[in-house]
Design a protein around this motif. Structure first.
Motif, PDB file in Angstrom:
ATOM      1  N   ASP A  52      -5.078  -3.203   4.944  1.00 39.30           N
ATOM      2  CA  ASP A  52      -4.040  -3.396   3.939  1.00 39.30           C
ATOM      3  C   ASP A  52      -4.581  -3.337   2.513  1.00 39.30           C
ATOM      4  O   ASP A  52      -3.808  -3.426   1.560  1.00 39.30           O
ATOM      5  N   CYS A  53      -5.897  -3.175   2.373  1.00 40.28           N
ATOM      6  CA  CYS A  53      -6.514  -3.235   1.039  1.00 40.28           C
ATOM      7  C   CYS A  53      -6.811  -1.861   0.448  1.00 40.28           C
ATOM      8  O   CYS A  53      -7.319  -1.781  -0.677  1.00 40.28           O
ATOM      9  N   GLN A 231       1.777  -1.740  -0.664  1.00 38.91           N
ATOM     10  CA  GLN A 231       0.800  -0.959   0.077  1.00 38.91           C
ATOM     11  C   GLN A 231       1.290   0.483   0.168  1.00 38.91           C
ATOM     12  O   GLN A 231       2.430   0.730   0.536  1.00 38.91           O
ATOM     13  N   GLN A 233       1.959   3.880   1.702  1.00 40.97           N
ATOM     14  CA  GLN A 233       2.105   4.380   3.060  1.00 40.97           C
ATOM     15  C   GLN A 233       2.852   5.712   3.039  1.00 40.97           C
ATOM     16  O   GLN A 233       3.467   6.083   2.040  1.00 40.97           O
ATOM     17  N   PRO A 245       4.448  -6.949   2.007  1.00 39.79           N
ATOM     18  CA  PRO A 245       4.214  -7.863   3.138  1.00 39.79           C
ATOM     19  C   PRO A 245       5.516  -8.440   3.669  1.00 39.79           C
ATOM     20  O   PRO A 245       6.489  -8.635   2.929  1.00 39.79           O
TER      21      PRO A 245
END
Length: 672
Positions: A52-53, A231, A233, A245
């Motif tokens: 996730d980073c 994030q 994607q 999240p």
């Protein structure tokens, strides 16, 4: 209006940066980390245990071999060899490596390419990439194909160790015109593969490599998403998606922060917009008064401004404006056979104007805000400078033209890089005396720029043009900057060319005139060694020529640095001069900017080296034997400390990359 637009862009950028900084809170993601031999890593890099980073995942950081890197989630794994800069990484394809090691012809079945993503883009830099022509030989037309290949590529080498096809390639000199234009015989295709050397022992597999340099660039959407707490994607339709999240508490907190930022942004944005509108109106009024012909310029004076327009167009920044159709005609519709070279911002074509002048026409790749800034920047700088060793700008297109084009004087003998290690390498063409004169003329041009409050920002052998008499013309001012007298440095976005960038600039993006001095130090090393600024075939700590040179100079291993073809082993004068130039380059390459000389000091020292080495009376007074090299002490900064530094640094190792800290005089404690 240009000032108002720049002010608006600046305020908007500051506002967005503040919003992004407020929105990001990555307590679980490290701001910086290391993995194996890769250092100072941050987003979009991430460990595979923390998906996730980041986007590019690393694993095997504790292994003795190189760590693995996945450029995109679910993509192929590569070996990460070294990160030369924070936006590049040298990778090795294990699948290609296995095919090359086993001499399998499947290595030629696929062109070198990288995956694509709406979050991040990749580009393979042409540091060690070579073009190959693959021609199938399974059809009945094999003899015709072979005959046609002989006609098209008479000076190409051929490898026929594969059953179903033949490979044609050229080690030096570049591709022919028809190859660049894509005019290949039937059943032939162009493929690009990396090489680790340009020496051919007859077995093509021994020359090929599985490693190549990758440059990455984060998309604007992903950048905003990341600094907004999301994030990056990609959905099933290959479109960008910003995910947050699932924790509802965190989601509510982020929404509250977002509303606060929007409210704050609306308030400050409204105030800023009012101020900008007032500033634009004020500037417009001033310009209207300043350039109103009835008040300031008579019709006679206006006609005088335009009388020197050799092409019959208007004047812009004091130079002629060419129409797009004129330049199309001059370059034969920008024919590929007229291409002189490709730079970071555009392609340069050979052209001939109606009045018979030969010109170099630089056609910028895009017509956007960034290119417009570079376009105007180069015009403003070149129109205010006059020096015999700076390229002359003949004109440009209008800013409202369909394309942004700059027209320069044509310099017929290529670049210094071409003659040192490119397609113009000829035995004896660049003697040491010629190289010394090139160094002096280039230093003179840079000293003039600095005296005119201009920093070039991209000094390299590709930007040093040569005429038929090997006189210098420094070119490419697209990213140069004016340097006011009342400031110590200028902060800019990342710019420059790998291998020439000032390490201090890479750390803080602050320019000074000493940044050009560092880049010129690399050019001096290229002149004495004939080596390129970046060469992946050298040891990992010596990939950058600056590191390689410092390593050899502090060990006094000049014979491993100086090009043997210069004849230093048989001519004492050349040995003395090249050694002195190497030590001058050593001072230019110091990490501590205060330890570097100014360009005026560099120029004076080069002239002293040229004069002193041929002064027989001075040579007789030195009491040196014929095999000893004399050190010219013409620098106007401390000489004894410089010599002491050379002796003391011998036992210290060179840095791993240009971003590592180098040893300077300030790091050494002297004892009596």
């Amino acid at each position: 209006m240009d000032f108002a637009s720049s002010l608006f862009c600046f305020l908007l950028s500051v506002f967005l940066m503040l919003v992004q900084a407020m929105g990001r809170n990555d307590s679980t993601c490290p701001k910086s980390f290391s993995c194996g031999n890769l250092t100072n890593l941050s987003f979009p890099f991430s460990l595979s245990t923390q998906p996730d980073c980041g986007i590019m995942f690393l694993s095997g950081c504790d292994a003795k071999t190189f760590p693995k890197i996945r450029l995109l989630p679910e993509g192929d794994w590569y070996y990460a060899v070294v990160n030369l800069f924070n936006y590049t990484v040298w990778v090795e394809d294990p699948k290609l490596h296995a095919k090359l090691r086993q001499h399998k012809c499947q290595a030629f079945n696929k062109n070198l390419s990288l995956p694509a993503s709406p979050s991040i883009s990749f580009e393979i830099l042409p540091v060690n990439i070579l073009n190959f022509i693959k021609c199938n030989s399974t059809s009945s037309s094999t003899p015709n194909i072979t005959h046609k290949m002989k006609d098209y590529f008479a000076d190409y080498r051929m490898y026929n160790g594969c059953k179903d096809f033949s490979i044609y390639y050229k080690l030096h000199g570049g591709d022919d015109e028809h190859v660049r234009a894509g005019n290949l015989p039937a059943n032939c295709s162009l493929i690009r593969l990396p090489t680790h050397s340009r020496s051919d022992d007859g077995d093509l597999f021994n020359m090929l490599s599985a490693g190549f340099l990758v440059e990455w660039k984060l998309s604007e959407d992903c950048n905003k998403c990341h600094y907004g707490g999301g994030q990056c994607q990609t959905d099933i339709t290959n479109k960008f998606h910003c995910a947050y999240p699932n924790n509802q508490h965190d989601q509510d907190a982020k929404m509250a922060k977002r509303k606060f930022r929007l409210t704050l942004g609306a308030v400050f944005g409204g105030l800023g917009l009012v101020m900008i509108c007032l500033a634009v109106y004020f500037i417009w009024c001033c310009k209207r008064r300043k350039f109103n012909p009835p008040h300031f310029l008579s019709t006679r004076k206006l006609s005088y401004l335009f009388k020197n327009d050799v092409e019959g167009g208007s004047i812009y920044f004091g130079i002629p404006v060419f129409s797009y159709s004129e330049l199309e005609e001059a370059t034969n519709d920008f024919n590929s056979s007229r291409i002189l070279g490709d730079g970071g911002f555009g392609t340069v074509y050979y052209g001939k104007l109606k009045d018979g002048r030969e010109v170099a026409v630089k056609r910028l790749y895009e017509h956007n805000c960034k290119r417009m800034q570079q376009f105007v920047n180069e015009i403003e700088i070149l129109t205010r400078l006059r020096h015999t060793n700076l390229v002359t700008l003949y004109g440009c297109t209008s800013r409202r033209s369909r394309e942004l084009i700059l027209v320069y004087e044509y310099i017929p003998n290529g670049t210094l890089a071409d003659h040192l290690h490119g397609d113009r390498v000829k035995d004896g063409s660049l003697t040491w005396l010629v190289r010394m004169n090139i160094a002096i003329e280039t230093a003179g041009a840079l000293a003039y720029l600095h005296a005119s409050d201009v920093i070039h920002c991209d000094v390299k052998t590709n930007n040093i043009l040569l005429d038929h008499n090997f006189n210098v013309k420094v070119a490419d001012f697209g990213i140069s900057r004016l340097f006011p007298n009342d400031v110590t440095h200028i902060s800019t976005a990342p710019r420059g060319t790998p291998g020439y960038i000032d390490p201090k600039y890479h750390e803080c993006y602050q320019l000074t005139s000493k940044s050009d001095v560092y880049s010129f130090g690399v050019v001096l090393v290229e002149l004495i060694s004939s080596m390129p600024a970046v060469d992946m075939t050298r040891h990992s700590q010596e990939i950058n020529l600056a590191n390689f040179a410092i390593n050899k100079i502090v060990k006094c291993a000049f014979n491993e640095l100086i090009d043997p073809s210069l004849g230093f082993d048989s001519d004492t004068k050349i040995l003395e001069m090249t050694t002195s130039v190497a030590e001058l380059a050593f001072l230019c390459l110091q990490t501590d900017r205060d330890m570097r000389p100014t360009m005026v000091e560099v120029l004076d020292t080069l002239k002293e080296i040229q004069i002193s080495e041929f002064d027989n009376e001075k040579r007789a007074d030195t009491n040196l034997s014929g095999n000893e090299a004399k050190i010219v002490t013409a620098l106007p900064f401390p000489k004894s400390e410089d010599k002491f530094m050379l002796k003391q640094v011998k036992s210290l190792s060179s840095p791993n990359s240009v971003t590592d800290k180098w040893v300077t005089c300030s790091d050494i404690t002297t004892t009596k």
